[in-house]
Design a protein around this motif. Structure first.
Motif, PDB file in Angstrom:
ATOM      1  N   THR A   1       0.805  -1.227   0.000  1.00 16.75           N
ATOM      2  CA  THR A   1       0.000   0.000   0.000  1.00 16.75           C
ATOM      3  C   THR A   1       0.837   1.276   0.000  1.00 16.75           C
ATOM      4  O   THR A   1       0.320   2.346   0.322  1.00 16.75           O
ATOM      5  CB  THR A   1      -0.961   0.025   1.211  1.00 16.75           C
TER       6      THR A   1
ATOM      7  N   ALA B   1       1.529   2.892  -2.412  1.00 15.63           N
ATOM      8  CA  ALA B   1       0.891   3.802  -3.391  1.00 15.63           C
ATOM      9  C   ALA B   1      -0.244   4.612  -2.774  1.00 15.63           C
ATOM     10  O   ALA B   1      -0.768   5.531  -3.400  1.00 15.63           O
ATOM     11  CB  ALA B   1       0.349   3.008  -4.576  1.00 15.63           C
ATOM     12  N   LEU B   2      -0.634   4.279  -1.547  1.00 18.12           N
ATOM     13  CA  LEU B   2      -1.716   5.045  -0.915  1.00 18.12           C
ATOM     14  C   LEU B   2      -1.210   6.316  -0.247  1.00 18.12           C
ATOM     15  O   LEU B   2      -1.986   7.187   0.107  1.00 18.12           O
ATOM     16  CB  LEU B   2      -2.419   4.200   0.157  1.00 18.12           C
ATOM     17  N   THR B   3       0.088   6.409  -0.074  1.00 15.31           N
ATOM     18  CA  THR B   3       0.627   7.540   0.676  1.00 15.31           C
ATOM     19  C   THR B   3       0.844   8.749  -0.225  1.00 15.31           C
ATOM     20  O   THR B   3       0.816   8.642  -1.453  1.00 15.31           O
ATOM     21  CB  THR B   3       1.979   7.167   1.313  1.00 15.31           C
ATOM     22  N   ARG B   4       1.087   9.852   0.425  1.00 18.17           N
ATOM     23  CA  ARG B   4       1.332  11.091  -0.316  1.00 18.17           C
ATOM     24  C   ARG B   4       2.519  10.913  -1.279  1.00 18.17           C
ATOM     25  O   ARG B   4       2.457  11.302  -2.432  1.00 18.17           O
ATOM     26  CB  ARG B   4       1.645  12.201   0.697  1.00 18.17           C
TER      27      ARG B   4
ATOM     28  N   GLY C   1       3.661   8.153  -2.465  1.00 23.21           N
ATOM     29  CA  GLY C   1       3.474   7.073  -3.427  1.00 23.21           C
ATOM     30  C   GLY C   1       2.342   7.304  -4.399  1.00 23.21           C
ATOM     31  O   GLY C   1       2.017   6.427  -5.187  1.00 23.21           O
ATOM     32  N   SER C   2       1.713   8.464  -4.370  1.00 22.52           N
ATOM     33  CA  SER C   2       0.577   8.715  -5.248  1.00 22.52           C
ATOM     34  C   SER C   2       1.046   8.775  -6.703  1.00 22.52           C
ATOM     35  O   SER C   2       2.223   8.665  -6.994  1.00 22.52           O
ATOM     36  CB  SER C   2      -0.126  10.020  -4.871  1.00 22.52           C
TER      37      SER C   2
END
Lengths: 227, 344
Positions: free
Chosen positions: A214, A216-219, A221-222
């Motif tokens: 996850t 990609a869920l972070t600021r 990793g967007s």
């Protein structure tokens, strides 16, 4: 003289040791000299900055102790670390006496108390820091490590989840500490209940997988950073 | 031309009127774990009274030329604030070019609409459904004053507007109406799904094994789903109180000549049919399409297709698992929060 040489060599060794310093915060900016009379808050900042300098030295000695093989050298480095943690604790305690609202100093009172093995005092200090600044990630992480030292595993897991939602970097740090706790308990002859240790190990593995998946869920990793 | 002038006037009116409104720093967001604080325009601060008014207006049928449609006609809470149609239908029965976008977590959008980059606030976006006349959506162009007069004559509305805009000389205005609805829409925040319980609450039993496998596929580079549907809202870049994480997220997936907005996947199981034109009736059909894109990934290179699309075909098992994962993004509590709020 001999001790001084050992301490110096420990310091030199440290330059090759990856930094694992306190993450409670850096030095604070001070007002310009002679600009006005020093307030209790200014004095508190001075004590705090003195404490930060000292605690970093303590961290260096502790890290170098971990690298040393010779038991005598290791003990001397640890002794030096304890001495400096004690003196830095005194500085942070002075700081919070001068300014009881300085959450950074309370956090370091907790950190240095924990390093000296005073876990209950550490927890009390983290509570003060978190009361002053709810959700303060650095205090959450330190408190999680204190919970681990006290074998309060569900509390440490909750600390991890609290951090996971707000600060992935510090969550990773706490997860590494939990993983290390599992390894230590497995190696110890009379460690924690083996079933508890194995269950926690499984939890750590699943959390590490979730964290990896996850990102990609972070600021950070967007979508902007995907390519 | 008249429409452009009207929209421009409204935008100016909004900008001017709001400058005098005081901040309500005491508004407390009730955010799911892992969700950032939304950005709020300085000229339209949040307040409980304003949100309550906006909620009522959202379901208000007097806000249409026929008196039979409201915002909720196209944004049904039970469908995560979408409408179940392939393309939306206006108050007078005119078909719109695109489907109604789900409004869930719309507070985090950087821009609004399926294709537009230039609409940068909910307040500005709302002028389209309220005032557009080619085709007519709610059809209020030229009727703003009469609608406001009707609302002002309603004692409850009059009281609600006054509470929401306590410092305004005239509380019931079209600008205030728009601002109240925007404030309400910013509260449509959904993040209590099984996925959230698994990831953020640490309930490792919250997801069935198929959904966990699907999650691994979703976040893999091979499948590429998270390349576009990234971020806590599964919609790419976002805007929050800290700022924007990047440009608005658009992608070219072959369903349109132009790049199309990446919509959120939260509550996606409730928002069929799918894509901007509702061409796919089920999630399975969507995944079949993306799988076919993956199958022909080599021939797509250098084309107008987005490079983040799947790099290989998805197996039947992967597609089944992905559907299980996508269904785990449904937040039942969010939907039930609005049960009985007013039939669209």
């Amino acid at each position: 003289m001999h001790i001084r040489v050992e301490v110096l060599s420990a310091c030199m060794l440290l330059s090759a040791v990856p930094a694992a310093w306190a993450n409670g915060g850096g030095a604070m900016e001070m007002p310009q000299a002679n600009s006005r009379e020093e307030s209790p808050q200014d004095k508190a900042k001075e004590r705090y900055n003195d404490g930060v300098r000292e605690v970093r030295k303590a961290d260096r000695f502790q890290d170098s102790a971990a690298q040393l093989v010779d038991p005598a050298k290791k003990e001397r480095a640890l002794h030096e670390a304890r001495t400096r943690y004690s003196s830095s604790l005194a500085k942070f305690q002075e700081a919070v006496q001068l300014d009881a609202n300085m959450h950074e100093a309370w956090n370091y009172v907790g950190y240095t108390s924990r390093k000296l093995g005073n876990y209950e005092a550490a927890l009390a200090a983290y509570e003060r820091a978190l009361a002053l600044k709810p959700g303060y990630p650095e205090a959450l992480e330190y408190r999680g490590e204190a919970f681990l030292a006290l074998n309060r595993i569900p509390d440490a897991q909750q600390a991890y989840l609290d951090l996971f939602a707000t600060n992935r970097g510090l969550a990773d740090k706490l997860l590494a500490a939990i993983k290390s706790w599992v390894a230590t308990q497995r190696a110890a002859a009379s460690g924690a209940d083996p079933a508890t240790v194995e269950e926690l190990d499984k939890w750590v593995q699943e959390r590490a997988q979730i964290a990896s998946q996850t990102a990609a869920l972070t600021r950070e990793g967007s979508a902007a950073g995907w390519h | 031309m008249a429409k452009v002038a009207c929209l421009a006037w409204c935008a100016l009116a909004l900008g001017g009127a709001l400058a005098q409104e005081p901040q309500h720093a005491d508004y407390v967001w009730r955010l799911p774990r892992g969700f950032p604080t939304p950005a709020v325009p300085a000229d339209n601060p949040m307040s409980e009274a304003k949100v309550a008014l906006g909620r009522r207006l959202f379901f208000e049928r007097r806000l249409s030329v026929t008196g039979r449609s409201s915002c909720a006609s196209c944004h049904d809470p039970a469908r995560s604030f979408s409408d179940g149609r392939a393309v939306a239908v206006g108050a007078t029965g005119a078909a719109l070019p695109h489907s109604a976008m789900a409004l869930v977590n719309v507070a985090y959008n950087i821009s609004f609409g399926w294709t537009r980059l230039d609409v940068r606030s909910l307040e500005a976006q709302m002028l389209e459904p309220l005032l557009n006349d080619h085709p007519v959506e709610l059809g209020l162009a030229g009727r703003q004053q009469s609608v406001c007069a009707q609302l002002a004559a309603d004692p409850t509305y009059s009281e609600n507007f006054a509470a929401a805009f306590p410092h305004a000389g005239v509380a019931v205005t079209f600008e205030h109406l728009v601002k109240a609805i925007a404030a309400f829409e910013r509260t449509l925040i959904s993040g209590r799904s099984a996925f959230d319980r698994y990831v953020f609450d640490g309930d490792h039993a919250a997801l069935p094994e198929a959904a966990k496998r699907g999650m691994a596929v979703f976040f893999s580079r091979e499948a590429g789903c998270a390349g576009c549907h990234s971020g806590f809202n599964f919609a790419g870049n976002w805007r929050d109180a800290q700022g924007e994480t990047g440009k608005p997220s658009f992608a070219s997936n072959g369903t349109s000549e132009r790049a199309i907005r990446v919509p959120t996947l939260r509550n996606v199981a409730l928002t069929a049919p799918y894509m901007h034109d509702g061409r796919f009736p089920t999630l399975e059909a969507v995944l079949d399409y993306y799988s076919s894109l993956g199958e022909h990934a080599q021939s797509r290179r250098g084309s107008r297709y987005d490079p983040r699309l799947p790099r290989a075909a998805l197996s039947a098992r992967q597609r089944t698992d992905l559907v299980a994962f996508l269904r785990s993004l449904t937040d039942e509590a969010f939907v039930s929060r609005f049960a009985g709020a007013g039939s669209p």
